[in-house]
Design an enzyme around this catalytic site. Sequence first.
Site, PDB file in Angstrom:
ATOM      1  N   LYS A 168       0.849  -1.189   0.000  1.00 40.32           N
ATOM      2  CA  LYS A 168       0.000   0.000   0.000  1.00 40.32           C
ATOM      3  C   LYS A 168       0.887   1.243   0.000  1.00 40.32           C
ATOM      4  O   LYS A 168       1.890   1.305   0.723  1.00 40.32           O
ATOM      5  CB  LYS A 168      -0.894  -0.018   1.241  1.00 40.32           C
ATOM      6  CG  LYS A 168      -1.928   1.085   1.329  1.00 40.32           C
ATOM      7  CD  LYS A 168      -2.793   0.899   2.577  1.00 40.32           C
ATOM      8  CE  LYS A 168      -3.885   1.929   2.699  1.00 40.32           C
ATOM      9  NZ  LYS A 168      -4.732   1.715   3.911  1.00 40.32           N
ATOM     10  N   SER A 199      -9.644   2.146   2.985  1.00 42.64           N
ATOM     11  CA  SER A 199      -8.822   2.879   2.041  1.00 42.64           C
ATOM     12  C   SER A 199      -7.902   1.993   1.213  1.00 42.64           C
ATOM     13  O   SER A 199      -7.373   2.408   0.187  1.00 42.64           O
ATOM     14  CB  SER A 199      -7.960   3.894   2.808  1.00 42.64           C
ATOM     15  OG  SER A 199      -7.071   3.223   3.693  1.00 42.64           O
ATOM     16  N   SER A 247      -9.761  -0.330   7.178  1.00 44.11           N
ATOM     17  CA  SER A 247      -9.197  -0.188   5.833  1.00 44.11           C
ATOM     18  C   SER A 247      -8.477  -1.418   5.313  1.00 44.11           C
ATOM     19  O   SER A 247      -8.071  -1.441   4.141  1.00 44.11           O
ATOM     20  CB  SER A 247      -8.242   1.016   5.793  1.00 44.11           C
ATOM     21  OG  SER A 247      -8.956   2.213   5.966  1.00 44.11           O
TER      22      SER A 247
END
Length: 505
Positions: free
Chosen positions: A80, A155, A179
Amino acid sequence: MTDLVRTDAAELGRLIASREVSSQEVTRAHLDRIDAVDGPVHAFLALDTDRALATARSIDERIATGERLGPLAGVPIAVKDLFCYESLPTTASSRMLEGWVPPYTSTVVRRCLDAGLVVLGKTNLDEFAMGSSTETSAFGPTHNPWDLDRIPGGSGGGSAAALAAFEAPLALGTDTGGSIRQPAAVTGTVGVKPTYGGTSRYGVIAMASSLDQPGPCARTVLDAALLHEVIGGHDPMDQTSIDQPVPDVVAAARSGDVTGMRIGVVKEFGGEGYQPGVEARFHEAVEALVDAGAQVVEVSCPHFEYALPAYYLIQPAEVSSNLARYDAMRYGLRIGDDGTHSAEQVMSMTRGAGFGAEAKRRIILGTYALSAGYYDAYYGSAQKVRTLIARDFENAWASCDVLVAPSTPTVAFRLGERTADPMAMYRADLCTIPANMAGNAAGSFPCGLADGLPVGFQVMAPVMADDRVYRVGAALERILEDRWGGPLLDRAPHLSGEFDREDAR
């Protein structure tokens, strides 16, 4: 699609260690897969092709000399784009950091490299991890591989989509209010939020420091556990890091024995606002665990219903503080520095251009909540609610070993469906936020389909009892695979053929 990209990480590690296949072959297969399908999915923001292949070649050479490496050595991983990785751009999906290249590597990524994992590149996310759909990214949304018109969660939608599209066998995520777990739920993958302090936040771009937690993302429970074992443990560079051994999550994932486990069903999570198919799959999964030997009790956690409003005071307050460092003076974007504007004007122009609408909304809300006249009424009150939520968990552990609930109230919604209604977007995290508020371990595991889309089953466990999360997840995974003759992703429509590059246009 080659068999290599569909093979789970544990098996890839075994094949590489036995020299039945090389890490270079595995890495190249995944890079080719990304090239073939990531156009419409948009899971990745940046690839690190040359360094990935060089790392893979080094792993192969070490194995050839007889060196014994870890079980994931040579296996590719997606990261990420909140984790600093030296020499690779780290943007947090924001124009504010577009093109910024960190001079150091985060602890979690460093541990992956030390374990022989091969970093493929950086995945998309909501800007500074603020969102539940990956639509607030400054570089465009990610699409759900199950249905390219739907969100992949947020997210960390990029990491989850990369797994579901078979672009990577493993991924790193962060979980502030769900997330990791929410994207896992809507993409039919596995995502675990470790106990707060169980993994290091050093080198991870901060959003809400008392809530953020790095964790593993994978397609199987064992793969997630193996990655958790790599990244977990004390880090003196992180003052919130817990100085205790990592729970034996791998043994728990291999066992999956829930005989005698007391599973608490949170009665507050259900009813109005929950999609009928989601509730049906959840209750079927609970019944399957009972058949596997677990005991089920209904548990009331009355303050969980206040978790969402309390979170959206605490989190924006910490956002306001953490994002104050992006001031155009030290690094990142700088607008208007032409000698005709004051420092204050440069700062204002930069922040206006660099932050997206959601980031600005949360900065404003958090600044207001922390202001002198409203601190006690808003931020202080939210922290009191946080304490009550933690007490609800403590009371629950007296009668059960884990708590369970749907991971999300609905399946993946359509892109653009909630962008004009922030409150509707925030409700996507309704079930996941309590575990972040209390710092408990929690994970999301596939439990079937509703309207042809994945449903997630959330397991929450006490602090430093992360192994219980994996034990229940492994039991559920085994039950589902026995019932269907394979993993949930075998039901994904994209497996019948490759993505059409124009599908998402």
